[in-house]
Design an enzyme around this catalytic site. Structure first.
Site, PDB file in Angstrom:
ATOM      1  CB  VAL A   1      49.319  37.350  45.536  1.00 22.07           C
ATOM      2  CG1 VAL A   1      49.814  36.905  44.160  1.00 22.07           C
ATOM      3  CG2 VAL A   1      48.701  36.164  46.284  1.00 22.07           C
TER       4      VAL A   1
ATOM      5  CG  HIS B   1      50.666  43.784  46.728  1.00 18.11           C
ATOM      6  ND1 HIS B   1      49.349  43.412  46.884  1.00 18.11           N
ATOM      7  CD2 HIS B   1      51.352  43.216  47.756  1.00 18.11           C
ATOM      8  CE1 HIS B   1      49.237  42.660  47.969  1.00 18.11           C
ATOM      9  NE2 HIS B   1      50.439  42.529  48.518  1.00 18.11           N
ATOM     10  CG  HIS B   2      47.119  39.808  42.488  1.00 13.77           C
ATOM     11  ND1 HIS B   2      46.088  40.338  41.752  1.00 13.77           N
ATOM     12  CD2 HIS B   2      47.322  38.556  41.983  1.00 13.77           C
ATOM     13  CE1 HIS B   2      45.679  39.459  40.855  1.00 13.77           C
ATOM     14  NE2 HIS B   2      46.405  38.377  40.968  1.00 13.77           N
ATOM     15  CB  SER B   3      46.296  44.999  46.653  1.00  9.75           C
ATOM     16  OG  SER B   3      47.522  45.713  46.720  1.00  9.75           O
TER      17      SER B   3
ATOM     18  CG  ASN C   1      42.706  42.389  41.752  1.00  4.87           C
ATOM     19  OD1 ASN C   1      43.528  41.667  41.209  1.00  4.87           O
ATOM     20  ND2 ASN C   1      43.050  43.350  42.612  1.00  4.87           N
TER      21      ASN C   1
END
Length: 464
Positions: A26, A137-139, A312
């Site tokens: 994602v 990037h969602h990471s 996150n």
């Protein structure tokens, strides 16, 4: 330019590893529209001197060791590789800048993963349209982390030396209608029961139970289908006016009421008389798990022992909305949404969803955890989020910002919605699989009309 500090070869968090899996890869897209032409050299200088250019995550490569485990490794940051300048119009046939940029981002959402030979972010400068598109990037972090970082790089229009005001959503105090001890015992029992019910439902949705198929349903492989992107626009004053119609209602309650009402109207248009009254469509909603809600001060996010730390830090709740035929009282959608959201708030579903994901990563590894998350998305109808933005107009690199919007790369769902508020407005990006939902602009109008109908009904109820 080398990044400062001693941050090197740090293992990824479980959530970071999850977002790097093939089926959960994602990327967050943040679109900022400027009022003045973009100064490319000034933008690059601002990036390098901002928290983004100094943050360890943003100047580290993703590397894998001999066992396949991912780590962050500090590298020399070359800003020219991260800033992509697009000088010409991205669509010569489209005169509207917003529509053209939405098409550009929709194409990025499904066909352009971030390269792993550099830190996992980019900034696209669409100079002909006066737009910036941040691809992160969602990471690297969740919406709260990334929006807080962006705000740390901005300043108030009214005071060029001051950071934007970041005020969390107000919470309402719960009334105590019963003696303290009895109320506490009842509250605990209710929380335990709702948590048990919702966590069980969460597990079943992740494995077996699926929404009934409708004209807005996605499924396995849909993340690879071409996308369209449209914008629904709301005034916060209108949402606040609706909020007053029912005591202790929040903006999130109003948003879910709008989604329920708007989807019902859209499905009436697409498939008239095909659905039964009360049909359930399940949404996946993100919940910030930090102790302090809303945007955070970037200095606090960077502290490892902080309860508001970077990364996150969100759980997931399942929020059902229900189809009802047109002609119903629009405030009924809000009342139903509020009842459901209140039950979710009284449970620990979001916390347990985070812990379940963490445990799954530990016991089964990233591959199987990714498959379970992917199955959850396939079994539900849409994803939705809402991030509170700055309360007043801001500037980036001295250039006033006229709007801020957020979306993500494609998911197996055919419909994802992400709303950000900014200076009295709220804009919701509606990303759809265009072969399933060919007219997202009409869907956006359904949401906008739903709010206006609720506003009229709220005023009439106030007069009664």
């Amino acid at each position: 330019m080398a990044c400062p500090g001693t941050f090197s070869d740090e293992p990824l968090s479980p959530a970071g590893r999850l977002f790097l899996q093939r089926k959960m890869d994602v990327v967050i897209h943040c679109i900022a529209r400027t009022k003045n032409p973009i100064d490319v050299d000034g933008a690059k200088a601002t990036i390098m001197s901002s928290p983004m250019g100094q943050h360890p995550r943003f100047c580290s490569l993703l590397v894998r060791d001999e066992n396949g485990f991912e780590h962050w490794r500090k590298t020399r940051l070359d800003v020219d590789r991260h800033v992509i300048v697009v000088k010409n119009r991205v669509n010569e046939d489209e005169e509207d800048d917003e529509v053209a940029v939405n098409r550009y981002v929709a194409d990025l959402s499904v066909s352009s993963p971030l390269s792993t030979d550099k830190p996992l972010w980019e900034v696209h400068l669409l100079t002909a349209h006066k737009h910036l598109v941040f691809r992160i990037h969602h990471s690297l972090g969740d919406g709260i982390s990334l929006m807080s970082m962006l705000m740390a790089s901005c300043r108030k229009v009214s005071d060029p030396d001051a950071l934007p005001m970041m005020v969390p959503e107000k919470t309402t105090e719960k009334r105590r209608d019963s003696p303290w001890l009895l109320g506490s015992m009842w509250g605990f029992l209710k929380m335990a029961w709702l948590t048990l019910v919702f966590v069980l439902e969460f597990l079943l949705r992740s494995l077996f139970v699926s929404d009934r198929k409708t004209a807005v349903s996605g499924g396995d492989g849909v993340e690879l289908w071409p996308r369209k992107l449209a914008t629904a626009k709301f005034l916060l004053d209108d949402m606040k006016e609706v909020k007053k119609a029912i005591p202790n209602t929040t903006i999130n309650d109003v948003l879910f009421g709008i989604v329920s009402c708007g989807l019902s109207r859209y499905l009436d248009h697409r498939t008239p008389n095909a659905l039964h009254e009360g049909l359930r469509m399940t949404g996946v909603a993100m919940v910030n798990l930090r102790a302090k809600p809303g945007l955070q001060e970037i200095s606090k996010l960077m502290k490892d022992d902080s309860e508001t730390r970077w990364g996150n830090r969100f759980g997931v709740i399942l929020l059902p909305v229900f189809y009802h035929k047109s002609g119903n009282d629009p405030l009924e959608y809000l009342k139903r949404a509020k009842v459901m959201v209140d039950r979710k708030k009284q449970s620990l579903e979001a916390y347990f969803s985070y812990r379940i994901g963490d445990l799954t990563m530990t016991l089964l590894g990233a591959k199987y955890a990714s498959l379970i998350n992917y199955k959850l998305l396939c079994n539900t109808t849409f994803t939705i989020s809402n991030v509170i933005g700055p309360l007043e107009d801001i500037t980036l690199s001295g250039n006033p910002i006229s709007s801020i919007k957020v979306s993500t790369s494609s998911l197996p769902q055919a419909l994802t919605m992400h709303m950000v508020s900014y200076a009295g407005k709220a804009e919701m990006q509606i990303l759809v699989a265009k072969d399933i939902i060919p007219d997202p602009e009409f869907l956006a109008n359904c949401f906008e009309d739903a709010l206006l109908e609720m506003k009229v009904a709220a005023k009439e109820a106030d007069k009664a």
